[in-house]
Design an enzyme around this catalytic site. Sequence first.
Site, PDB file in Angstrom:
ATOM      1  N   TYR A  11      11.882 -33.967 -58.998  1.00  0.00           N
ATOM      2  CA  TYR A  11      12.943 -34.145 -57.996  1.00  0.00           C
ATOM      3  C   TYR A  11      14.241 -33.446 -58.417  1.00  0.00           C
ATOM      4  N   ILE A  12      14.767 -33.800 -59.567  1.00  0.00           N
ATOM      5  CA  ILE A  12      16.064 -33.246 -59.959  1.00  0.00           C
ATOM      6  C   ILE A  12      15.905 -31.793 -60.432  1.00  0.00           C
ATOM      7  N   ASP A  31       6.295 -27.675 -66.715  1.00  0.00           N
ATOM      8  CA  ASP A  31       6.029 -29.037 -66.222  1.00  0.00           C
ATOM      9  C   ASP A  31       4.533 -29.289 -66.293  1.00  0.00           C
ATOM     10  N   SER A 124      20.879 -41.274 -68.834  1.00  0.00           N
ATOM     11  CA  SER A 124      20.977 -42.144 -67.668  1.00  0.00           C
ATOM     12  C   SER A 124      22.047 -43.202 -67.884  1.00  0.00           C
ATOM     13  N   TYR A 150      12.010 -47.868 -70.702  1.00  0.00           N
ATOM     14  CA  TYR A 150      12.538 -46.593 -70.187  1.00  0.00           C
ATOM     15  C   TYR A 150      13.982 -46.398 -70.666  1.00  0.00           C
ATOM     16  N   LYS A 154      15.922 -43.483 -73.439  1.00  0.00           N
ATOM     17  CA  LYS A 154      17.128 -42.655 -73.236  1.00  0.00           C
ATOM     18  C   LYS A 154      18.117 -42.914 -74.374  1.00  0.00           C
ATOM     19  N   PHE A 179      24.167 -41.148 -62.832  1.00  0.00           N
ATOM     20  CA  PHE A 179      24.208 -42.424 -62.122  1.00  0.00           C
ATOM     21  C   PHE A 179      23.042 -42.413 -61.126  1.00  0.00           C
ATOM     22  N   ASN A 200      12.999 -46.981 -55.844  1.00  0.00           N
ATOM     23  CA  ASN A 200      14.438 -46.804 -55.630  1.00  0.00           C
ATOM     24  C   ASN A 200      14.809 -46.978 -54.164  1.00  0.00           C
ATOM     25  N   LEU A 201      16.074 -47.335 -53.970  1.00  0.00           N
ATOM     26  CA  LEU A 201      16.520 -47.697 -52.628  1.00  0.00           C
ATOM     27  C   LEU A 201      16.416 -46.548 -51.613  1.00  0.00           C
ATOM     28  N   PRO A 292      14.478 -58.823 -60.813  1.00  0.00           N
ATOM     29  CA  PRO A 292      14.818 -59.114 -62.210  1.00  0.00           C
ATOM     30  C   PRO A 292      15.370 -57.882 -62.916  1.00  0.00           C
ATOM     31  N   GLY A 293      16.397 -58.084 -63.730  1.00  0.00           N
ATOM     32  CA  GLY A 293      16.963 -56.974 -64.524  1.00  0.00           C
ATOM     33  C   GLY A 293      18.039 -56.183 -63.802  1.00  0.00           C
TER      34      GLY A 293
HETATM   35  P1  NAD Z   1      10.580 -36.594 -61.774  1.00  0.00           P
HETATM   36  O1  NAD Z   1       9.482 -37.498 -62.200  1.00  0.00           O
HETATM   37  O2  NAD Z   1      10.630 -36.144 -60.366  1.00  0.00           O
HETATM   38  O3  NAD Z   1      10.634 -35.305 -62.726  1.00  0.00           O
HETATM   39  C1  NAD Z   1      10.221 -35.346 -64.069  1.00  0.00           C
HETATM   40  C2  NAD Z   1       9.203 -34.231 -64.280  1.00  0.00           C
HETATM   41  O4  NAD Z   1       8.762 -34.238 -65.626  1.00  0.00           O
HETATM   42  C3  NAD Z   1       7.973 -34.394 -63.398  1.00  0.00           C
HETATM   43  O5  NAD Z   1       7.786 -33.206 -62.638  1.00  0.00           O
HETATM   44  C4  NAD Z   1       6.813 -34.588 -64.390  1.00  0.00           C
HETATM   45  O6  NAD Z   1       5.607 -33.994 -63.937  1.00  0.00           O
HETATM   46  C5  NAD Z   1       7.368 -33.921 -65.629  1.00  0.00           C
HETATM   47  N1  NAD Z   1       6.841 -34.404 -66.916  1.00  0.00           N
HETATM   48  C6  NAD Z   1       6.694 -35.699 -67.330  1.00  0.00           C
HETATM   49  N2  NAD Z   1       6.208 -35.721 -68.583  1.00  0.00           N
HETATM   50  C7  NAD Z   1       6.059 -34.424 -68.975  1.00  0.00           C
HETATM   51  C8  NAD Z   1       5.618 -33.805 -70.175  1.00  0.00           C
HETATM   52  N3  NAD Z   1       5.228 -34.532 -71.244  1.00  0.00           N
HETATM   53  N4  NAD Z   1       5.596 -32.453 -70.231  1.00  0.00           N
HETATM   54  C9  NAD Z   1       5.991 -31.701 -69.168  1.00  0.00           C
HETATM   55  N5  NAD Z   1       6.419 -32.238 -68.015  1.00  0.00           N
HETATM   56  C10 NAD Z   1       6.465 -33.587 -67.919  1.00  0.00           C
HETATM   57  O7  NAD Z   1      11.964 -37.321 -62.162  1.00  0.00           O
HETATM   58  P2  NAD Z   1      13.465 -36.932 -61.806  1.00  0.00           P
HETATM   59  O8  NAD Z   1      14.006 -37.976 -60.918  1.00  0.00           O
HETATM   60  O9  NAD Z   1      13.528 -35.513 -61.407  1.00  0.00           O
HETATM   61  O10 NAD Z   1      14.127 -37.135 -63.230  1.00  0.00           O
HETATM   62  C11 NAD Z   1      14.331 -36.065 -64.135  1.00  0.00           C
HETATM   63  C12 NAD Z   1      14.982 -36.631 -65.392  1.00  0.00           C
HETATM   64  O11 NAD Z   1      16.202 -37.289 -65.050  1.00  0.00           O
HETATM   65  C13 NAD Z   1      14.115 -37.659 -66.113  1.00  0.00           C
HETATM   66  O12 NAD Z   1      14.258 -37.477 -67.504  1.00  0.00           O
HETATM   67  C14 NAD Z   1      14.741 -38.961 -65.690  1.00  0.00           C
HETATM   68  O13 NAD Z   1      14.546 -39.977 -66.649  1.00  0.00           O
HETATM   69  C15 NAD Z   1      16.209 -38.593 -65.583  1.00  0.00           C
HETATM   70  N6  NAD Z   1      16.959 -39.499 -64.690  1.00  0.00           N
HETATM   71  C16 NAD Z   1      16.539 -39.671 -63.399  1.00  0.00           C
HETATM   72  C17 NAD Z   1      17.227 -40.573 -62.580  1.00  0.00           C
HETATM   73  C18 NAD Z   1      16.781 -40.812 -61.154  1.00  0.00           C
HETATM   74  O14 NAD Z   1      17.197 -41.806 -60.563  1.00  0.00           O
HETATM   75  N7  NAD Z   1      15.966 -39.946 -60.557  1.00  0.00           N
HETATM   76  C19 NAD Z   1      18.345 -41.273 -63.061  1.00  0.00           C
HETATM   77  C20 NAD Z   1      18.748 -41.050 -64.377  1.00  0.00           C
HETATM   78  C21 NAD Z   1      18.059 -40.163 -65.183  1.00  0.00           C
HETATM   79  N1  UFG Z   2      17.383 -52.099 -53.940  1.00  0.00           N
HETATM   80  C1  UFG Z   2      17.022 -52.883 -52.871  1.00  0.00           C
HETATM   81  N2  UFG Z   2      15.801 -52.670 -52.303  1.00  0.00           N
HETATM   82  C2  UFG Z   2      14.927 -51.719 -52.749  1.00  0.00           C
HETATM   83  C3  UFG Z   2      15.318 -50.921 -53.868  1.00  0.00           C
HETATM   84  C4  UFG Z   2      16.549 -51.156 -54.439  1.00  0.00           C
HETATM   85  O1  UFG Z   2      17.780 -53.746 -52.438  1.00  0.00           O
HETATM   86  O2  UFG Z   2      13.827 -51.580 -52.200  1.00  0.00           O
HETATM   87  C5  UFG Z   2      18.729 -52.280 -54.517  1.00  0.00           C
HETATM   88  C6  UFG Z   2      18.747 -52.661 -55.987  1.00  0.00           C
HETATM   89  O3  UFG Z   2      18.692 -54.060 -56.136  1.00  0.00           O
HETATM   90  C7  UFG Z   2      20.082 -52.051 -56.445  1.00  0.00           C
HETATM   91  C8  UFG Z   2      20.235 -50.806 -55.571  1.00  0.00           C
HETATM   92  O4  UFG Z   2      19.379 -51.025 -54.452  1.00  0.00           O
HETATM   93  O5  UFG Z   2      21.132 -52.938 -56.146  1.00  0.00           O
HETATM   94  C9  UFG Z   2      19.817 -49.523 -56.264  1.00  0.00           C
HETATM   95  O6  UFG Z   2      18.502 -49.675 -56.793  1.00  0.00           O
HETATM   96  P1  UFG Z   2      17.653 -48.428 -57.319  1.00  0.00           P
HETATM   97  O7  UFG Z   2      16.319 -48.950 -57.743  1.00  0.00           O
HETATM   98  O8  UFG Z   2      17.678 -47.339 -56.318  1.00  0.00           O
HETATM   99  O9  UFG Z   2      18.503 -47.913 -58.561  1.00  0.00           O
HETATM  100  P2  UFG Z   2      18.910 -48.643 -59.924  1.00  0.00           P
HETATM  101  O10 UFG Z   2      20.397 -48.571 -60.023  1.00  0.00           O
HETATM  102  O11 UFG Z   2      18.274 -49.952 -60.060  1.00  0.00           O
HETATM  103  O12 UFG Z   2      18.239 -47.682 -61.024  1.00  0.00           O
HETATM  104  C10 UFG Z   2      18.291 -46.257 -60.937  1.00  0.00           C
HETATM  105  C11 UFG Z   2      17.062 -45.667 -61.633  1.00  0.00           C
HETATM  106  C12 UFG Z   2      17.141 -45.931 -63.105  1.00  0.00           C
HETATM  107  C13 UFG Z   2      18.429 -45.396 -63.644  1.00  0.00           C
HETATM  108  C14 UFG Z   2      19.602 -46.013 -62.902  1.00  0.00           C
HETATM  109  C15 UFG Z   2      20.905 -45.430 -63.360  1.00  0.00           C
HETATM  110  O13 UFG Z   2      15.882 -46.243 -61.128  1.00  0.00           O
HETATM  111  O14 UFG Z   2      16.102 -45.246 -63.748  1.00  0.00           O
HETATM  112  O15 UFG Z   2      19.458 -45.769 -61.511  1.00  0.00           O
HETATM  113  O16 UFG Z   2      20.824 -44.050 -63.345  1.00  0.00           O
HETATM  114  F1  UFG Z   2      18.546 -45.726 -64.949  1.00  0.00           F
END
Ligand code: NAD
Ligand code: UFG
Length: 336
Positions: A11-12, A31, A124, A150, A154, A179, A200-201, A292-293
């Site tokens: 995604y990112i 990847d 994160s 997880y 980080k 964030f 995620n939301l 939870p959490g």
């Molecule tokens: P994503 O799952 O869409 O992307 C991660 C990619 O890594 C995937 O394409 C997966 O196939 C690849 N991958 C996993 N293990 C691998 C390995 N061993 N070797 C090669 N490729 C591998 O996730 P994202 O949302 O794009 O997140 C990217 C990064 O940002 C992650 O490290 C995630 O922890 C971090 N992050 C994401 C969020 C979020 O909310 N999306 C928030 C904070 C941090």
């Molecule tokens: N929420 C709902 N309903 C849902 C999903 C989420 O009400 O179906 C609420 C949660 O309770 C929270 C808010 O929406 O209040 C955001 O929740 P997310 O699951 O979208 O995001 P979080 O902040 O819980 O966590 C995300 C990533 C984590 C990361 C964090 C900070 O999942 O990996 O953001 O970057 F660490």
Amino acid sequence: MRILLTGGAGYIGTHIAVSLSLNGHEPIIVDDLSNSCKSAVSRVEEILGKPVSFHELDIRDSTGLNAIFETEKPQAVIHLAGLKAVGESVAQPLRYYDTNINSTISLVKVMSDHGVRRLIFSSSATVYGDPEYLPLTEEACVGLGISNPYGWTKFMIEQILRDLAAAEDGWQISLLRYFNPVGAHESGLIGEDPNGIPNNLMPFVAQVAAGRRECIRVFGQDYDTVDGTGVRDYIHVMDLAEGHVSALNHLVPGVATYNLGTGTGSSVLEIIEAFGQACGRTLPYEIVDRRPGDLASTYCSPEKAAQELQWKASRTIEDACRDSWLWQSTNPDGYL
Ligand code: NAD
Ligand code: UFG
């Protein structure tokens, strides 16, 4: 610069690949496709109108990674590869520690062998655990109250990278604490494509808007927030992507840490309302128990990134909902 993007098909990573290229850099995606697919890379190529270098590899395979470094000769790395589902990490801790920690160690060893010491790491907001104060600055305490493996990966990777930079000269490392990334590229060609039921939301709301799911479940309405629902700092994924380009341009010797967020919190109900406006209908939701959490509220101070990286998020929640809806409505089943 030639920039190797681990996890760049995700995604990112796909959004970063677009931003890098538009800013004159050359992305090289590595990847294992464990949570993504090749067609995401093809979509990046479609947006850019040119081919993008792609290698399918689990980066824990250091022999394979070494070969890629030999042929591609990257000058810097953005390390996104890893597993990211909080609940899954509680159920499968060893898989998370193995993938996230060992892939990082494999990567930095190969980088060091090739004299490549410019690194940006996807950290994160989760490292802050239960926030000491709000808005969170980079000096806030980390590690207290992290509630899942997880988050610990980080925290541990940040420490591993600090130890490495202290031990070996020449490293320039930027730890970016994201964030809540949301939205999609404005073309609607790339976006978030979660497997199964979204955790995620925003992707859950998008799937309700598209009719794939019936009703949004709001996890708790008894928090001490503006309307009782959880508050988060939602950042448009293209702003986040541009933050990486700025971080790359402002690497300094040693390790620097930056929050990437907007500095403003939005509640769950505000997000549902904004998405309803974007898709043109009121979205159904029900209030259920707290998850939870979960924290009541978290948002950052983006000041350090503004001053040192000359970067600031510019897109709004409305922009994120519009772009997310364009992606969801034109790709109802994600990448096929
Ligand atoms: P994503 O799952 O869409 O992307 C991660 C990619 O890594 C995937 O394409 C997966 O196939 C690849 N991958 C996993 N293990 C691998 C390995 N061993 N070797 C090669 N490729 C591998 O996730 P994202 O949302 O794009 O997140 C990217 C990064 O940002 C992650 O490290 C995630 O922890 C971090 N992050 C994401 C969020 C979020 O909310 N999306 C928030 C904070 C941090
Ligand atoms: N929420 C709902 N309903 C849902 C999903 C989420 O009400 O179906 C609420 C949660 O309770 C929270 C808010 O929406 O209040 C955001 O929740 P997310 O699951 O979208 O995001 P979080 O902040 O819980 O966590 C995300 C990533 C984590 C990361 C964090 C900070 O999942 O990996 O953001 O970057 F660490």
